[in-house]
Design an enzyme around this catalytic site. Structure first.
Site, PDB file in Angstrom:
ATOM      1  N   GLU A   1       0.755  -1.331   0.064  1.00 29.88           N
ATOM      2  CA  GLU A   1       0.058  -0.067   0.066  1.00 29.88           C
ATOM      3  C   GLU A   1       0.959   1.179  -0.102  1.00 29.88           C
ATOM      4  OE1 GLU A   1      -2.764   2.646   3.020  1.00 29.88           O
ATOM      5  OE2 GLU A   1      -3.000   0.257   3.526  1.00 29.88           O
TER       6      GLU A   1
ATOM      7  N   THR B   1      -4.860   5.956   1.791  1.00 29.68           N
ATOM      8  CA  THR B   1      -5.264   7.292   2.170  1.00 29.68           C
ATOM      9  C   THR B   1      -6.218   7.686   0.989  1.00 29.68           C
ATOM     10  OG1 THR B   1      -3.321   7.394   3.319  1.00 29.68           O
ATOM     11  CG2 THR B   1      -4.726   9.462   3.521  1.00 29.68           C
TER      12      THR B   1
ATOM     13  N   ARG C   1       0.254  10.600   0.617  1.00 29.20           N
ATOM     14  CA  ARG C   1       0.536  11.609   1.617  1.00 29.20           C
ATOM     15  C   ARG C   1       1.672  12.210   1.240  1.00 29.20           C
ATOM     16  NH1 ARG C   1       0.401   7.887   7.232  1.00 29.20           N
ATOM     17  NH2 ARG C   1      -1.554   6.689   6.859  1.00 29.20           N
TER      18      ARG C   1
ATOM     19  N   LYS D   1     -11.135  -1.965   6.249  1.00 29.17           N
ATOM     20  CA  LYS D   1      -9.945  -1.593   6.835  1.00 29.17           C
ATOM     21  C   LYS D   1     -10.417  -1.104   8.314  1.00 29.17           C
ATOM     22  CE  LYS D   1      -6.270   1.902   7.227  1.00 29.17           C
ATOM     23  NZ  LYS D   1      -5.478   3.069   6.319  1.00 29.17           N
TER      24      LYS D   1
END
Length: 220
Positions: free
Chosen positions: A47, A75, A51, A135
């Protein structure tokens, strides 16, 4: 078109490996060697979090050069990001939470996705919409293994990838739960190893992490 997951034997991101490395890539030049080290260590699902400014370039690089890696984007919080991640070659999507608009976009993307939850109501709402893989974030702050264990009885159809505050010492406790398919973490990509481009160390830590479920122990 590349298949989102490598084979029908792995019907979910949760089934690819016991640990999904969560990467914050600062230098796109590190993306490919990082991915190669993680795959060599037995962690194919990777993953890359959105960011940093180079995150999508990192996804694109891994997708194009390391086909044995199942690279996803994390994210993800807007429909526009869903589209951009798909165009970059992401083979799964992870969000810290979800909205109706985001869920609709992730469904339309055609790739597996893990929407983030931290409450029972959010889990029920996703189950109502046909989503079973989620998640659990932020795992430790949201109740940790005790919370997930409590959900297993009334909501056994929900499966989770807990992420947030998970390391080699507590990962086995999460992995022992019946409703946990894998955990997410970054301990196998320590900042000092990445800064030194010590890919051998990353591979060693990844291999230890990939053995966590079978060993039932910890790795350092």
């Amino acid at each position: 078109m590349t298949s989102p997951l490598p084979s029908s034997s792995a019907a979910s991101v949760l089934d690819l490996a016991p640990v999904v490395p969560v990467l914050v890539v600062e230098d796109v030049a590190d993306a490919v060697p990082l991915a190669r080290a993680l795959v060599a260590g037995g962690l194919p699902a990777i993953e890359v979090t959105l960011r940093t400014p180079v995150a999508l370039d990192a996804v694109r690089a891994i997708s194009g050069v390391v086909p044995e890696a199942v690279v996803g984007a994390g994210t993800v919080i807007t429909p526009a990001q869903v589209t951009a991640c798909g165009e970059a070659g992401a083979r799964f999507l992870v969000s810290p939470g979800w909205t109706e608009a985001l869920l609709t976009a992730m469904r339309a993307s055609g790739v597996p996705f893990l929407p983030g939850v931290s409450t029972t109501s959010e889990v029920v709402a996703l189950l109502e919409r046909g989503v079973r893989d989620m998640k659990f974030f932020p795992a430790q702050a949201a109740g940790g293994t005790a919370y997930l264990r409590s959900l297993a009885g009334p909501l056994p159809q929900a499966r989770f990838c807990p992420t947030g505050g998970i390391g080699p010492d507590n990962a086995p406790e999460y992995l022992a739960l019946p409703n946990v398919g894998c955990v997410g973490g970054s301990w196998m990509v320590p900042a000092d190893a990445v800064a030194a481009r010590d890919w051998t160390r990353v591979e060693r830590l990844a291999r230890a992490a990939s053995d966590l479920r079978a060993a039932g122990g910890t790795c350092r």
